[in-house]
Design a protein around this motif. Structure first.
Motif, mmCIF file in Angstrom:
data_model
loop_
_atom_site.group_PDB
_atom_site.id
_atom_site.type_symbol
_atom_site.label_atom_id
_atom_site.label_comp_id
_atom_site.label_asym_id
_atom_site.label_seq_id
_atom_site.Cartn_x
_atom_site.Cartn_y
_atom_site.Cartn_z
ATOM 1 N N TYR A 1 34.599 54.254 34.219
ATOM 2 C CA TYR A 1 33.661 53.282 34.795
ATOM 3 C C TYR A 1 32.617 52.821 33.771
ATOM 4 O O TYR A 1 32.062 51.724 33.914
ATOM 5 C CB TYR A 1 32.949 53.892 36.012
ATOM 6 N N HIS B 1 40.158 51.361 42.147
ATOM 7 C CA HIS B 1 39.334 52.030 41.145
ATOM 8 C C HIS B 1 39.416 53.548 41.149
ATOM 9 O O HIS B 1 38.669 54.200 40.426
ATOM 10 C CB HIS B 1 37.873 51.602 41.321
ATOM 11 N N TRP C 1 33.819 46.614 34.910
ATOM 12 C CA TRP C 1 33.570 45.992 36.209
ATOM 13 C C TRP C 1 33.703 44.478 36.189
ATOM 14 O O TRP C 1 33.617 43.829 37.222
ATOM 15 C CB TRP C 1 32.192 46.395 36.719
ATOM 16 N N TRP D 1 31.798 44.710 43.763
ATOM 17 C CA TRP D 1 33.044 44.942 43.043
ATOM 18 C C TRP D 1 34.239 44.314 43.761
ATOM 19 O O TRP D 1 35.217 43.913 43.138
ATOM 20 C CB TRP D 1 33.306 46.446 42.855
#
Length: 298
Positions: free
Chosen positions: A291, A106, A297, A241
């Motif tokens: 994000y 990420h 996500w 996550w």
């Protein structure tokens, strides 16, 4: 102005290793270089350089001061350029740090995209689960997943995050399912090296609870703990996550859900300083936008 010239002269002398070379670069006579260095050392009350007729070398204090001066002068140059152009264009060297697993998934992909958008920025990304010292390691921005009890740092929230206790179905079938926090003492708990002393965090009766855990296996790489959990070697306290896909496919299941962990958001952490370079500001905005994208996500 004289103090700034002293810093510029000091940086030039250390960088070039010669007072005469620094004088040529700065367009002044060598005697002026010497006077500026003398004035700087007298003002600070510290010997910064060992000077002989043939060479110049920084002392230990001088080496540390040289790094700080380089950064200060670079930030000043960038600030002046941004004001002059009115654009706040990102340029220079951006030094980033992030946890290894989160960083691979990420941060690194967004670093590549960011650099394409800002080709005048050079990016160094350090991936490590150790807690870096931003000042000592000269990090512009660290991505952290934490409650950030350290008030000496500036923190910008980037995304929400939860931590859960997970295990493989095979482990629970062999060792039973913990129902209360006290049950953890009877289980193999897979711990990140530095968190072994901090323990795992929960909420019980509306109050935070921190429990020390133990087990036969410990590693300073979160990805290894994840893999061990998948192989049924113990319980792991991991970010949602990281394990969300495993939970949806049944490779892992959560336990102790009644004692949900406090929120552990994703932060951009910055050292305290008055001027935030455009390269750092633009990168934080870039991550925030990525994000916040719908479904990111998932």
């Amino acid at each position: 102005m004289s103090e700034l010239k002293q810093l510029e002269t000091f940086v030039a002398v250390v960088g070039l290793g010669s007072q005469s070379a620094a004088a040529r670069q700065l367009g002044v006579v060598p005697a002026m270089v010497g006077r500026r260095l003398d004035a700087l050392e007298e003002r600070l009350g510290v010997r910064l350089l060992v000077r002989t007729t043939r060479s110049v070398a920084p002392t230990q204090e001088g080496e540390a001061f040289y790094e700080d001066c380089q950064r200060i002068l670079a930030d000043l140059t960038e600030a002046e350029a941004a004001v002059a152009s009115g654009s706040g264009k990102a340029r220079g060297h951006l030094r980033l740090s992030a946890p290894a697993g989160f960083g691979r998934r990420h941060v690194a992909p967004h670093v590549a995209a960011f650099q394409r958008l800002h080709p005048e920025v050079k990016v160094t990304l350090d991936l490590s689960d150790r807690l870096v010292d931003l000042q000592r390691d000269r990090i512009d921005c660290a991505i952290r997943i934490s409650d950030l009890a350290d008030s000496s740092l500036v923190a910008i929230r980037l995304a929400e995050n939860r931590r859960v206790v997970v295990a493989a179905p095979a482990y629970l079938a062999a060792h039973g399912t913990p129902r209360a926090l006290e049950d953890l003492q009877h289980h193999q708990c897979l711990s990140l090296g530095e968190s072994q002393s901090r323990g795992w965090s929960f909420v019980r009766d509306g109050k935070p609870v921190n429990l020390k855990v133990s087990g036969a296996l410990e590693c300073n790489d979160g990805a290894v703990l994840h893999d061990w959990a998948l192989h049924g070697l113990g319980l792991a306290w991991r970010s949602l996550w990281e394990v969300k896909d495993d939970l949806s496919k049944g490779r892992l299941v959560t336990v102790l859900d009644d004692y949900a962990s406090p929120d552990y958001p994703v932060y951009a952490v910055l050292p305290q300083r008055r001027f935030l370079p455009a390269r750092v500001r633009h990168f934080i905005d870039h991550l925030r936008a990525a994000y916040a994208a719908p479904g990111y996500w998932d």
